[in-house]
Motif scaffolding. Structure first.
Motif, short mmCIF file in Angstrom:
data_model
loop_
_atom_site.label_atom_id
_atom_site.label_comp_id
_atom_site.label_asym_id
_atom_site.label_seq_id
_atom_site.Cartn_x
_atom_site.Cartn_y
_atom_site.Cartn_z
N HIS A 399 0.83 -1.21 0.00
CA HIS A 399 0.00 0.00 0.00
C HIS A 399 0.86 1.26 0.00
CE1 HIS A 399 -4.09 -1.68 0.64
NE2 HIS A 399 -3.39 -2.72 1.11
N ARG A 400 2.15 1.11 0.32
CA ARG A 400 3.03 2.27 0.34
C ARG A 400 3.58 2.60 -1.05
NH1 ARG A 400 5.33 -0.65 4.88
NH2 ARG A 400 4.21 0.00 6.76
N LEU A 401 3.17 1.84 -2.05
CA LEU A 401 3.68 2.02 -3.41
C LEU A 401 2.55 2.62 -4.25
CD1 LEU A 401 5.37 -1.49 -3.71
CD2 LEU A 401 6.40 0.64 -2.89
N PRO A 402 2.49 3.92 -4.37
CA PRO A 402 1.31 4.57 -4.97
C PRO A 402 1.10 4.31 -6.46
CG PRO A 402 3.05 6.18 -4.54
CD PRO A 402 3.48 4.91 -3.90
N TYR A 403 2.13 3.82 -7.17
CA TYR A 403 1.97 3.57 -8.60
C TYR A 403 2.22 2.11 -8.98
CZ TYR A 403 1.68 8.58 -9.33
OH TYR A 403 1.28 9.89 -9.29
N ILE A 404 2.19 1.22 -8.01
CA ILE A 404 2.50 -0.18 -8.29
C ILE A 404 1.46 -0.79 -9.22
CG2 ILE A 404 1.30 -1.10 -6.27
CD1 ILE A 404 4.67 -2.32 -7.69
N HIS A 431 2.09 -9.07 11.43
CA HIS A 431 2.77 -9.74 10.34
C HIS A 431 2.13 -11.11 10.11
CE1 HIS A 431 5.52 -6.53 10.56
NE2 HIS A 431 6.52 -7.12 9.93
N GLY A 432 2.33 -11.63 8.91
CA GLY A 432 1.85 -12.99 8.64
C GLY A 432 1.03 -13.07 7.37
N CYS A 433 0.56 -11.93 6.85
CA CYS A 433 -0.19 -11.94 5.60
C CYS A 433 0.01 -10.60 4.91
CB CYS A 433 -1.67 -12.22 5.85
SG CYS A 433 -2.51 -10.94 6.82
N VAL A 434 -0.29 -10.55 3.63
CA VAL A 434 -0.17 -9.29 2.89
C VAL A 434 -1.54 -8.90 2.35
CG1 VAL A 434 2.24 -9.52 2.24
CG2 VAL A 434 0.51 -10.58 0.82
N SER A 435 -1.82 -7.65 2.43
CA SER A 435 -3.09 -7.13 1.94
C SER A 435 -2.95 -6.77 0.47
CB SER A 435 -3.50 -5.90 2.75
OG SER A 435 -4.63 -5.29 2.16
N LEU A 436 -3.89 -7.27 -0.34
CA LEU A 436 -3.88 -6.99 -1.77
C LEU A 436 -5.15 -6.28 -2.21
CD1 LEU A 436 -2.38 -10.40 -2.94
CD2 LEU A 436 -1.21 -8.20 -2.87
N SER A 437 -5.92 -5.81 -1.25
CA SER A 437 -7.14 -5.07 -1.56
C SER A 437 -6.85 -3.57 -1.47
CB SER A 437 -8.26 -5.44 -0.59
OG SER A 437 -7.90 -5.11 0.73
N SER A 438 -7.71 -2.80 -2.13
CA SER A 438 -7.64 -1.33 -2.06
C SER A 438 -6.29 -0.77 -2.49
CB SER A 438 -7.97 -0.85 -0.63
OG SER A 438 -9.23 -1.30 -0.22
N ILE A 439 -5.74 -1.36 -3.57
CA ILE A 439 -4.53 -0.81 -4.21
C ILE A 439 -4.96 -0.36 -5.60
CG2 ILE A 439 -2.14 -1.25 -4.89
CD1 ILE A 439 -2.03 -3.50 -2.87
N PRO A 440 -5.32 0.89 -5.78
CA PRO A 440 -6.04 1.33 -6.99
C PRO A 440 -5.26 1.26 -8.30
CG PRO A 440 -5.44 3.21 -5.59
CD PRO A 440 -5.14 1.98 -4.80
N THR A 441 -3.94 1.04 -8.23
CA THR A 441 -3.15 0.97 -9.48
C THR A 441 -2.80 -0.46 -9.87
OG1 THR A 441 -1.12 1.24 -8.18
CG2 THR A 441 -2.12 3.24 -9.09
N LEU A 442 -3.10 -1.44 -9.02
CA LEU A 442 -2.62 -2.80 -9.20
C LEU A 442 -3.33 -3.50 -10.36
CD1 LEU A 442 -0.65 -4.86 -7.99
CD2 LEU A 442 -2.48 -5.62 -6.48
N LYS A 443 -2.53 -4.01 -11.33
CA LYS A 443 -3.08 -4.67 -12.52
C LYS A 443 -2.67 -6.14 -12.63
CE LYS A 443 -4.68 -0.71 -14.13
NZ LYS A 443 -6.12 -0.43 -14.17
N TYR A 444 -1.54 -6.51 -12.07
CA TYR A 444 -1.00 -7.87 -12.24
C TYR A 444 -0.57 -8.41 -10.88
CZ TYR A 444 2.15 -11.66 -13.69
OH TYR A 444 2.77 -12.87 -13.85
N VAL A 445 -1.04 -9.63 -10.56
CA VAL A 445 -0.64 -10.29 -9.32
C VAL A 445 -0.37 -11.76 -9.62
CG1 VAL A 445 -1.28 -10.96 -6.99
CG2 VAL A 445 -2.02 -8.75 -7.87
N SER A 446 0.80 -12.24 -9.21
CA SER A 446 1.09 -13.67 -9.28
C SER A 446 1.42 -14.17 -7.88
CB SER A 446 2.26 -13.97 -10.22
OG SER A 446 2.55 -15.36 -10.19
N LEU A 447 0.63 -15.13 -7.43
CA LEU A 447 0.86 -15.80 -6.15
C LEU A 447 1.00 -17.29 -6.38
CD1 LEU A 447 -1.62 -13.74 -4.02
CD2 LEU A 447 0.75 -14.14 -3.37
N ALA A 448 1.45 -17.67 -7.55
CA ALA A 448 1.64 -19.09 -7.86
C ALA A 448 2.70 -19.69 -6.95
CB ALA A 448 2.07 -19.25 -9.33
N ASP A 449 2.49 -20.96 -6.60
CA ASP A 449 3.48 -21.72 -5.84
C ASP A 449 3.85 -21.01 -4.53
OD1 ASP A 449 5.22 -23.68 -5.16
OD2 ASP A 449 6.74 -23.19 -6.65
#
Length: 664
Positions: A399-404, A431-449
């Motif tokens: 969430h600290r990456l405004p253009y990710i 700690h223990g998980c990462v939030s992937l919601s409410s990131i308005p610029t996010l287009k690509y996510v890979s959580l394979a393996d």
């Protein structure tokens, strides 16, 4: 009147000569360009149109270049003699070609000529000379370069030169670009390039150079030393600024960070595939050992100026740590690649915020700790973290990456946080998980393996993800609302090799979804209900599908273009609509059709055939009779039971009446 007649006669003769030349020559003439390439010519044609500017004689069998033939074509600007068998050049043959600017003599046998120790003579106007692939040894190139005052571009690529001495280019002092790629250069004599005041581009790649200790070519803009045996690169400190923009040192044996000039304009630096252990610039093992124990950023790297650097590649080395102060002068760095090293931790601090960085590649290290302080990496768009040991992280790290835009997180041990109302306020979470919601610029996510166990509800809500890869997470559980919020954004989804038995969510409600990979699971059905689906490519290979439901195919047929169906236990006789699609709808391509088989029953045995070979009237006949027999048997049984019930009731009523007639 006589003068006019004479002029007409001259014009007629010129036209006739041109027509004769075109008819008698094997060459193709296009305006002022003549193409005689690949014609098995053993000599240069003597009758070509006058005034030609380009002559292509490449890929023939020419052996000699003599004055008698070439002097005729003194208007030529570009002469291509590439890939012939030229082993003799008459000295002075090019002197008369005062318009010749480009001369290509590559891939010939010029080492035979050079062995005669005879100069080729003056090249009065030649600006570009290609001598590559001629088997030239050390000193042989001198015979072609001693009198080339206009020469700017020179290629000696692919020869056998072992040394460059300080007299090699004395007759070609106007050189701007020299290509010495793919030779066997071991030594460069001091001063070999210093008198070339216009030299800006030097390619010394693929040689055997071991050491550069006194680099002082301050006007050079591009230097390629890749694929040598370099163990040290050190620039001489001058009072003036170096103009070097591009330095390629990849695929060498450099153990220490190169010592570059304090004042430089360097924009591109490639140190990949070396033996770097850290970013110490001392070049001294003892000093390096001491600095390992007590690091102070400015003592080790502070004297180097990287203020213009845009690209830095240090991948495939042995770097164990990267102090954040190493990046303190890299204000405009856009690409940083430190993949395939030994990093266990990486942090970006406000002391060196890397706010110009757009791509950061930390893949295939040993990362267990990762941190980005507030107001750092403010331009980052792509983050590569695959192949590490990340299992815990600050939940709001991304969430600290405004253009990710891209998060490559595959091959780690990350878990996805389930978003709550508090997500909006971005309060810290354990700690223990990462939030992937409410990131308005996010287009690509890979959580394979990632050994993911669950994708919680609303996992990506508020993030307009277009490409999502959750593959190779065996035992993955998808909440029925896992993709909630992605209905109009998601276009590519991969869920392969997750051992899924069922899909809890109807993918057809993701109305922008075009590519779906569900291969290598255990699916027995694929329920799709929404006819607004946009799926164009669907991979269902290697599942447990017996039947493709009628409703599913009805949804798919509108947009589907490509379908993979191999390695499924399909039934030949309960997939009528799919058979119609295979045989009757050319708009749907099935690339793996050869491996799409189905089963039918023959004499109580299951027989497997290719789906294209199915003839329903024939292969499903026995199954139909069997089904009919079963229906008859079941119907007969039901009828018998009904009859017995009716008889029982009638008998029971008669008995009651009989008993009542004897009452007192």
């Amino acid at each position: 009147m006589g003068a006019c007649a004479w002029l007409v006669l001259v014009i007629v003769n010129e036209v006739a000569a041109l027509l004769y030349a075109q008819q008698s020559s094997p060459c193709e003439v296009v305006q002022t360009d003549v193409f005689c390439n690949n014609k098995n010519l053993r000599s240069i044609p003597g009758r070509l149109p006058p005034g030609i500017q380009k002559l292509d004689l490449s890929r023939n069998l020419l052996q000699n270049l003599t004055h008698e033939v070439l002097s005729v074509y003194n208007t030529v600007h570009h002469l291509n003699l590439h890939s012939n068998k030229i082993h003799f050049i008459q000295p002075g043959v090019f002197r008369a070609l005062t318009n010749l600017q480009v001369l290509d003599l590559s891939e010939n046998n010029l080492d035979v000529f050079a062995a005669l120790k005879t100069d080729v003579g003056r090249l009065p106007s030649v600006e570009s000379l290609d001598l590559s692939g001629n088997g030239l040894y050390t000193g042989m190139s001198d015979y072609f370069l001693r009198d080339a005052p206009a020469l700017k571009n020179l290629s000696l690529d692919g020869n056998s030169i072992t040394m460059i001495d300080n007299g090699t280019f004395t007759g070609s002092s106007a050189l701007r670009k020299i290509d010495l790629h793919n030779n066997v250069i071991l030594e460069i004599t001091e001063g070999a390039f210093e008198y070339l005041n216009d030299l800006s581009d030097l390619d010394l790649s693929m040689n055997s150079i071991t050491c550069i200790t006194d680099f002082n070519l301050c006007r050079l803009k591009l230097l390629n030393l890749s694929k040598n045996s370099l163990e040290l690169f050190q620039a001489v400190e001058l009072d003036r600024e170096y103009e070097l923009l591009y330095l390629d040192l990849r695929e060498n044996k450099i153990p220490y960070f190169p010592i570059l000039p304090k004042m430089s304009r360097l924009m591109y630096l490639d140190l990949s595939r070396n033996r770097l252990r850290d970013v110490n610039t001392s070049g001294n093992a003892e000093e390096d050992l001491m600095s390992e124990r007590s690091f102070k950023g400015h003592q080790r790297v502070g004297h180097q100026d990287f203020s213009q650097l845009l690209y830095l590649d240090m991948s495939f080395n042995q770097i164990k740590s990267l102090p954040s102060l190493f990046f303190s002068s890299m204000m405009f760095l856009e690409t940083l690649n430190v993949s395939n090293n030994c990093l266990e931790a990486f942090s970006v601090t406000q002391e060196a915020p890397l706010n110009g960085l757009k791509t950061l590649d930390l893949s295939f290290n040993a990362l267990q700790e990762l941190s980005f302080e507030q107001n750092t990496l403010l331009s980052l768009e792509a983050l590569y973290l695959q192949g590490n040991y990340l299992g815990t992280a600050d939940s709001h790290l991304f969430h600290r990456l405004p253009y990710i835009r891209e998060l490559h997180l595959q091959q780690n041990y990350l878990r996805i946080c389930e978003p709550h109302a508090s997500e909006i306020s971005h309060k810290p979470r354990p700690h223990g998980c990462v939030s992937l919601s409410s990131i308005p610029t996010l287009k690509y996510v890979s959580l394979a393996d990632n050994s993911l166990r669950i994708v919680p509800q609303n996992a990506f809500r508020g993030s307009p993800v277009q490409v999502l890869d959750l593959s190779n997470n065996p035992g993955l559980y998808l909440h029925k609302n896992a993709f909630s919020g992605l209905e109009t954004s998601l276009t590519h989804l991969s869920l392969q090799e997750n051992h899924l038995h069922t899909l809890n969510t109807d993918l057809s409600f993701l109305t922008s979804l075009r590519v779906v990979n569900l291969s290598m699971n255990r699916l027995t059905s694929l329920p799709l209900r929404n006819k607004e689906s946009s799926i164009e490519l669907l991979n269902l290979q290697n599942n447990s599908l017996v039947t493709l439901e009628h409703n599913t195919l009805e949804v798919l047929e509108r947009t589907l273009k490509t379908l993979y169906m191999g390695l499924n236990p399909l039934s030949c006789c309960s997939n009528g609509r799919f058979l119609d699609m295979v045989k009757g709808k050319p708009s749907v391509e099935i690339p793996d059709l050869a491996s799409v088989t189905c089963q039918y029953t023959l004499d109580s045995n299951e027989v497997e055939i290719n789906i294209l070979d199915v003839v329903e009237d024939h292969h499903c006949k026995s199954l139909d009779l069997k089904t009919l027999n079963i229906v008859i048997i079941v119907a007969s049984g039901v009828g018998l039971i009904v009859t017995l019930v009716v008889v029982f009731k009638l008998c029971h009523r008669r008995r009651r009446r009989h008993n009542s007639s004897f009452k007192a």
